[in-house]
Design a protein around this motif. Structure first.
Motif, PDB file in Angstrom:
ATOM      1  N   LEU A 145       0.838  -1.193   0.000  1.00  0.00           N
ATOM      2  CA  LEU A 145       0.000   0.000   0.000  1.00  0.00           C
ATOM      3  C   LEU A 145       0.877   1.249   0.000  1.00  0.00           C
ATOM      4  O   LEU A 145       1.915   1.299   0.655  1.00  0.00           O
ATOM      5  N   LEU A 146       0.448   2.269  -0.730  1.00  0.00           N
ATOM      6  CA  LEU A 146       1.244   3.485  -0.870  1.00  0.00           C
ATOM      7  C   LEU A 146       1.385   4.251   0.438  1.00  0.00           C
ATOM      8  O   LEU A 146       2.343   5.004   0.626  1.00  0.00           O
ATOM      9  N   ALA A 147       0.443   4.067   1.370  1.00  0.00           N
ATOM     10  CA  ALA A 147       0.511   4.790   2.645  1.00  0.00           C
ATOM     11  C   ALA A 147       1.702   4.361   3.487  1.00  0.00           C
ATOM     12  O   ALA A 147       2.088   5.054   4.430  1.00  0.00           O
ATOM     13  N   ARG A 149       4.111   2.180   6.137  1.00  0.00           N
ATOM     14  CA  ARG A 149       4.094   1.337   7.321  1.00  0.00           C
ATOM     15  C   ARG A 149       2.895   1.533   8.236  1.00  0.00           C
ATOM     16  O   ARG A 149       2.555   0.649   9.011  1.00  0.00           O
ATOM     17  N   VAL A 150       2.249   2.682   8.195  1.00  0.00           N
ATOM     18  CA  VAL A 150       1.088   2.855   9.049  1.00  0.00           C
ATOM     19  C   VAL A 150      -0.017   1.862   8.696  1.00  0.00           C
ATOM     20  O   VAL A 150      -0.770   1.418   9.559  1.00  0.00           O
ATOM     21  N   ASN A 151      -0.105   1.478   7.404  1.00  0.00           N
ATOM     22  CA  ASN A 151      -1.117   0.517   6.953  1.00  0.00           C
ATOM     23  C   ASN A 151      -0.531  -0.810   6.493  1.00  0.00           C
ATOM     24  O   ASN A 151      -1.242  -1.827   6.473  1.00  0.00           O
ATOM     25  N   ASP A 152       0.741  -0.811   6.094  1.00  0.00           N
ATOM     26  CA  ASP A 152       1.323  -2.001   5.456  1.00  0.00           C
ATOM     27  C   ASP A 152       2.821  -2.040   5.778  1.00  0.00           C
ATOM     28  O   ASP A 152       3.656  -1.606   4.987  1.00  0.00           O
ATOM     29  N   TRP A 153       3.153  -2.589   6.942  1.00  0.00           N
ATOM     30  CA  TRP A 153       4.515  -2.523   7.470  1.00  0.00           C
ATOM     31  C   TRP A 153       5.514  -3.206   6.530  1.00  0.00           C
ATOM     32  O   TRP A 153       5.248  -4.292   6.024  1.00  0.00           O
ATOM     33  N   PRO A 154       6.682  -2.584   6.302  1.00  0.00           N
ATOM     34  CA  PRO A 154       7.665  -3.135   5.371  1.00  0.00           C
ATOM     35  C   PRO A 154       8.120  -4.544   5.742  1.00  0.00           C
ATOM     36  O   PRO A 154       8.290  -4.872   6.917  1.00  0.00           O
ATOM     37  N   GLU A 155       8.293  -5.375   4.726  1.00  0.00           N
ATOM     38  CA  GLU A 155       8.889  -6.706   4.822  1.00  0.00           C
ATOM     39  C   GLU A 155       8.067  -7.716   5.622  1.00  0.00           C
ATOM     40  O   GLU A 155       8.532  -8.819   5.889  1.00  0.00           O
ATOM     41  N   GLU A 156       6.850  -7.377   5.998  1.00  0.00           N
ATOM     42  CA  GLU A 156       6.052  -8.313   6.790  1.00  0.00           C
ATOM     43  C   GLU A 156       5.270  -9.302   5.924  1.00  0.00           C
ATOM     44  O   GLU A 156       4.789 -10.322   6.423  1.00  0.00           O
ATOM     45  N   GLY A 157       5.120  -8.991   4.660  1.00  0.00           N
ATOM     46  CA  GLY A 157       4.462  -9.933   3.750  1.00  0.00           C
ATOM     47  C   GLY A 157       3.001 -10.128   4.059  1.00  0.00           C
ATOM     48  O   GLY A 157       2.307  -9.209   4.492  1.00  0.00           O
ATOM     49  N   ILE A 158       2.511 -11.352   3.859  1.00  0.00           N
ATOM     50  CA  ILE A 158       1.131 -11.706   4.159  1.00  0.00           C
ATOM     51  C   ILE A 158       1.117 -12.514   5.446  1.00  0.00           C
ATOM     52  O   ILE A 158       1.794 -13.535   5.553  1.00  0.00           O
ATOM     53  N   CYS A 159       0.365 -12.054   6.427  1.00  0.00           N
ATOM     54  CA  CYS A 159       0.313 -12.715   7.735  1.00  0.00           C
ATOM     55  C   CYS A 159      -0.952 -13.538   7.925  1.00  0.00           C
ATOM     56  O   CYS A 159      -1.135 -14.161   8.958  1.00  0.00           O
ATOM     57  N   ASP A 193     -12.179  -5.474  -1.470  1.00  0.00           N
ATOM     58  CA  ASP A 193     -11.234  -4.457  -1.008  1.00  0.00           C
ATOM     59  C   ASP A 193     -11.846  -3.696   0.167  1.00  0.00           C
ATOM     60  O   ASP A 193     -12.752  -2.874  -0.012  1.00  0.00           O
ATOM     61  N   MET A 194     -11.359  -3.970   1.384  1.00  0.00           N
ATOM     62  CA  MET A 194     -11.959  -3.357   2.576  1.00  0.00           C
ATOM     63  C   MET A 194     -11.640  -1.869   2.700  1.00  0.00           C
ATOM     64  O   MET A 194     -12.379  -1.135   3.358  1.00  0.00           O
ATOM     65  N   ILE A 195     -10.551  -1.413   2.085  1.00  0.00           N
ATOM     66  CA  ILE A 195     -10.242   0.020   2.108  1.00  0.00           C
ATOM     67  C   ILE A 195     -11.177   0.775   1.176  1.00  0.00           C
ATOM     68  O   ILE A 195     -11.759   1.800   1.533  1.00  0.00           O
ATOM     69  N   GLU A 196     -11.358   0.237  -0.014  1.00  0.00           N
ATOM     70  CA  GLU A 196     -12.208   0.894  -1.010  1.00  0.00           C
ATOM     71  C   GLU A 196     -13.682   0.862  -0.610  1.00  0.00           C
ATOM     72  O   GLU A 196     -14.400   1.864  -0.729  1.00  0.00           O
ATOM     73  N   LYS A 197     -14.146  -0.276  -0.106  1.00  0.00           N
ATOM     74  CA  LYS A 197     -15.578  -0.446   0.130  1.00  0.00           C
ATOM     75  C   LYS A 197     -16.025  -0.090   1.543  1.00  0.00           C
ATOM     76  O   LYS A 197     -17.200   0.217   1.765  1.00  0.00           O
ATOM     77  N   LEU A 198     -15.106  -0.141   2.505  1.00  0.00           N
ATOM     78  CA  LEU A 198     -15.482   0.096   3.899  1.00  0.00           C
ATOM     79  C   LEU A 198     -14.745   1.264   4.538  1.00  0.00           C
ATOM     80  O   LEU A 198     -14.975   1.561   5.707  1.00  0.00           O
ATOM     81  N   ASN A 199     -13.846   1.916   3.786  1.00  0.00           N
ATOM     82  CA  ASN A 199     -12.984   2.962   4.335  1.00  0.00           C
ATOM     83  C   ASN A 199     -12.133   2.435   5.492  1.00  0.00           C
ATOM     84  O   ASN A 199     -11.829   3.157   6.459  1.00  0.00           O
ATOM     85  N   ASN A 200     -11.755   1.181   5.408  1.00  0.00           N
ATOM     86  CA  ASN A 200     -10.955   0.565   6.462  1.00  0.00           C
ATOM     87  C   ASN A 200      -9.580   1.221   6.563  1.00  0.00           C
ATOM     88  O   ASN A 200      -8.979   1.595   5.554  1.00  0.00           O
ATOM     89  N   PHE A 201      -9.088   1.372   7.801  1.00  0.00           N
ATOM     90  CA  PHE A 201      -7.757   1.916   8.039  1.00  0.00           C
ATOM     91  C   PHE A 201      -6.980   0.911   8.882  1.00  0.00           C
ATOM     92  O   PHE A 201      -6.914   1.018  10.110  1.00  0.00           O
ATOM     93  N   PRO A 202      -6.390  -0.108   8.240  1.00  0.00           N
ATOM     94  CA  PRO A 202      -5.650  -1.117   9.014  1.00  0.00           C
ATOM     95  C   PRO A 202      -4.415  -0.502   9.644  1.00  0.00           C
ATOM     96  O   PRO A 202      -3.675   0.227   8.988  1.00  0.00           O
ATOM     97  N   HIS A 203      -4.200  -0.804  10.917  1.00  0.00           N
ATOM     98  CA  HIS A 203      -3.005  -0.276  11.577  1.00  0.00           C
ATOM     99  C   HIS A 203      -1.851  -1.260  11.403  1.00  0.00           C
ATOM    100  O   HIS A 203      -1.900  -2.393  11.878  1.00  0.00           O
ATOM    101  N   ASN A 204      -0.824  -0.819  10.705  1.00  0.00           N
ATOM    102  CA  ASN A 204       0.404  -1.568  10.427  1.00  0.00           C
ATOM    103  C   ASN A 204       0.220  -2.692   9.410  1.00  0.00           C
ATOM    104  O   ASN A 204       1.057  -2.883   8.553  1.00  0.00           O
ATOM    105  N   LEU A 205      -0.849  -3.447   9.485  1.00  0.00           N
ATOM    106  CA  LEU A 205      -1.073  -4.506   8.492  1.00  0.00           C
ATOM    107  C   LEU A 205      -2.436  -5.152   8.711  1.00  0.00           C
ATOM    108  O   LEU A 205      -2.933  -5.224   9.820  1.00  0.00           O
ATOM    109  N   SER A 206      -3.022  -5.632   7.619  1.00  0.00           N
ATOM    110  CA  SER A 206      -4.225  -6.464   7.692  1.00  0.00           C
ATOM    111  C   SER A 206      -3.768  -7.901   7.873  1.00  0.00           C
ATOM    112  O   SER A 206      -2.922  -8.385   7.126  1.00  0.00           O
ATOM    113  N   THR A 207      -4.334  -8.594   8.854  1.00  0.00           N
ATOM    114  CA  THR A 207      -3.737  -9.871   9.238  1.00  0.00           C
ATOM    115  C   THR A 207      -4.699 -11.028   9.422  1.00  0.00           C
ATOM    116  O   THR A 207      -4.270 -12.156   9.645  1.00  0.00           O
ATOM    117  N   CYS A 208      -5.982 -10.803   9.398  1.00  0.00           N
ATOM    118  CA  CYS A 208      -6.932 -11.825   9.825  1.00  0.00           C
ATOM    119  C   CYS A 208      -6.843 -13.110   9.011  1.00  0.00           C
ATOM    120  O   CYS A 208      -6.723 -13.090   7.789  1.00  0.00           O
TER     121      CYS A 208
END
Length: 548
Positions: A145-147, A149-159, A193-208
């Motif tokens: 994500l362009l934002a 580390r606040v939304n997509d922390w570097p090097e963490e990949g898919i959790c 897309d939860m950001i586009e459709k829900l205005n989601n603001f994941p902190h550091n990464l989406s992980t569920c």
């Protein structure tokens, strides 16, 4: 003005660098081999020796009753002679944990070890391997994500660990997308897309790691605070959602961890964020746990661990609240760092025999601190209008008359009084570890490195072991043993039972040498093989009995 805004942002980033909240969904890892076709998941074993979801079963209980003859020792330095069937390099990190179905392994990682040399740079990657040989089959690659580390922390990949349902798998990408794909070739069926459709603001990464029951996919959105760790940019965005598994249609949503803030803002009231957080009325940081399914006295429920420290059970069909339970004592305080006494959830709740087991914790970058382990009665029905089953007035005695309408079965943790002259001042620390419950015993671990065996019915401590290193992993029960990895790269194997008995130790560093390997995920047993993920080097190891 723009220069000042950018400078403020980078200062905030520097102040919070190292906040690997993404890891947080991590820690629950696998173990129970369930029957995914049913919601009855207490100590059930999976048909076909598959491991189709995060935690193994709809109950998330880290207990595997199917597998036998699982190795309790190995020497990874000796390769095949040391029980290593095969090993496969991943990226540089892989927190989500592997799942197994249809002879394939699915696992999230990053792009530090590219399978496609044409794809360069930091990415989120879901890889698929052949279970028998470890051969690479296919991958999905997601841009960051362009934002940042606040939304997509570097090097963490898919959790996110996928949920495999027949010939389809479901996972959450680093871009806050719920993805449905075919297991055979990885072809995308749909994305939400939860950001586009829900205005989601994941902190550091989406992980569920999704939970799929019948025709519904349940997802925790990871909606959280901004990079300054105070404001919640999207309080109206849901924390928990239900999607139709066939096409990703939104069925219902819930934003209870932020709804009080929304109401106050709409009313024009003065908002005291800190007070709301400490009063349990607002999420603290992020939301990285996973949902769990339960049936109690014939009543179906989907349980959501919220970022405000509350457990909530909903009607799976429409999201109506069934009950809620505050997993923090009243009067606790949240702040970044070890002095905080209020926590949220990093591990995943477990259901066993009409009871729910959950520990509280924080991002490991917040260091060690006091924690709590709870057992909640799922058959209890609330008698108050708020549907609150919490312990009353910080009274953790379930037999006290004040708790007659509470769902409290037992509680373990809190500070030791009087404070000991040496050692830590609390009984149970913050945890990132999911429990394993079997034969009326519950196995748990905390970030401090302590391993516990307790009576699952009353919380009485049977024994405790200090492993000497921090624990991100979770204890897993298989073949009469409990396996537990930690930061020193070793997996301790305990014999199941009330008496502490260390059977053996598997050194993932190899022949006792210290190469810096860490075991941060939970070992998984499938088809007679023990699968262990290490970091530094980041590899998936298949450990089997000799000759297999």
């Amino acid at each position: 003005m723009e220069m000042q805004r950018v400078l403020r942002r980078w200062l905030a980033v520097a102040a919070t660098a190292g906040v690997f909240a993404v890891v947080l969904a991590v820690i629950a890892f696998q173990a129970s081999a369930p029957d995914a076709a049913t919601a009855k998941a207490d100590d059930k074993s999976a048909a076909g020796n598959e491991w189709p979801m995060f935690g193994g079963s709809l109950s998330r209980n880290l207990v595997n009753l199917k597998e036998t003859n699982i190795p309790t020792q190995a020497d990874v330095a000796k390769g095949a002679a040391g029980h290593v069937k095969w090993s496969q390099k991943l990226g540089s990190k892989a927190y989500g944990g592997p799942v197994f179905a249809g002879g394939k392994i699915f696992i999230g990682t990053n792009n530090s070890n590219p399978r496609d040399k044409k794809i360069e740079g930091d990415k989120g990657v879901l890889m698929c391997f052949e279970e028998k040989t470890g051969n690479f089959l296919w991958q999905h690659v997601h841009d960051k994500l362009l934002a940042g580390r606040v939304n997509d922390w570097p090097e963490e990949g898919i959790c996110s660990s996928p949920f495999v349902d027949g010939d389809r798998l479901y996972y959450v990408s680093n871009r806050s997308e719920v993805v449905c794909a075919q297991t055979g070739d990885g072809k995308i069926v749909w994305k939400y897309d939860m950001i586009e459709k829900l205005n989601n603001f994941p902190h550091n990464l989406s992980t569920c790691s999704p939970l799929v029951v019948d025709n519904t996919v349940f997802i925790i959105t990871s909606n959280g605070v901004d990079e300054e760790h105070i404001n919640i940019p999207q309080p109206e965005a849901p924390s928990f959602i239900a999607l139709a598994k066939k096409d990703g249609e939104l069925l219902w949503q819930n934003n209870d961890p932020t709804k009080n803030l929304v109401a106050a803002q709409k009313a024009g009231a003065k908002v005291n964020i800190k007070k709301m957080v400490n009063d349990g009325e607002l999420l603290m940081h992020g939301q990285w746990s996973n949902p769990v399914w339960a049936e109690a006295d014939g009543r179906k429920m989907i349980v959501f661990p919220g970022g405000d420290g509350w457990m909530r059970a909903f009607d799976p069909k429409n999201g109506a609240l069934i009950w809620k339970f505050d997993c923090n004592p009243k009067g606790t305080v949240y702040r970044l760092g070890p002095t905080a006494t209020r926590n949220d959830f990093v591990c995943t709740p477990v259901v066993w025999k009409n009871k729910l087991y959950i520990g509280v914790g924080q991002d490991p970058e917040h260091k060690k601190g006091v924690g709590h382990l709870w057992c909640i009665d799922l058959t209890k029905k609330p008698t108050n209008k708020d549907k609150d089953l919490s312990a009353v007035k910080n009274n953790f005695d379930p037999k006290d008359p004040v708790n007659k309408d509470s769902g409290l079965v037992w509680h373990y943790g809190d500070f030791i009084a009087p404070k000991p002259a040496t050692g830590r001042a609390y009984r149970f620390g913050r945890t990132m570890s999911t429990c394993a419950v079997h034969d009326d015993l519950v196995y748990a671990a905390d970030f401090d490195g302590h391993f516990y065996c307790l009576n699952a019915l009353n919380g009485e401590l049977q024994y405790e072991e200090d492993t000497g290193a921090e624990i991100w992993s979770s204890p897993t029960w298989v073949d009469g043993h409990v396996y537990l990895g930690n930061e020193d790269g070793k997996i301790r194997v305990f014999k199941h039972g009330k008496k502490k008995e260390l059977v053996d130790t598997i050194d993932m560093n190899g022949s006792g040498g210290d190469t810096g390997a860490r075991v941060r995920s939970t070992p998984v047993a499938c088809n007679g093989v023990l699968y262990v993920m290490t970091e530094n080097p980041c590899k998936l190891w298949a450990i089997a009995p000799k000759g297999k």
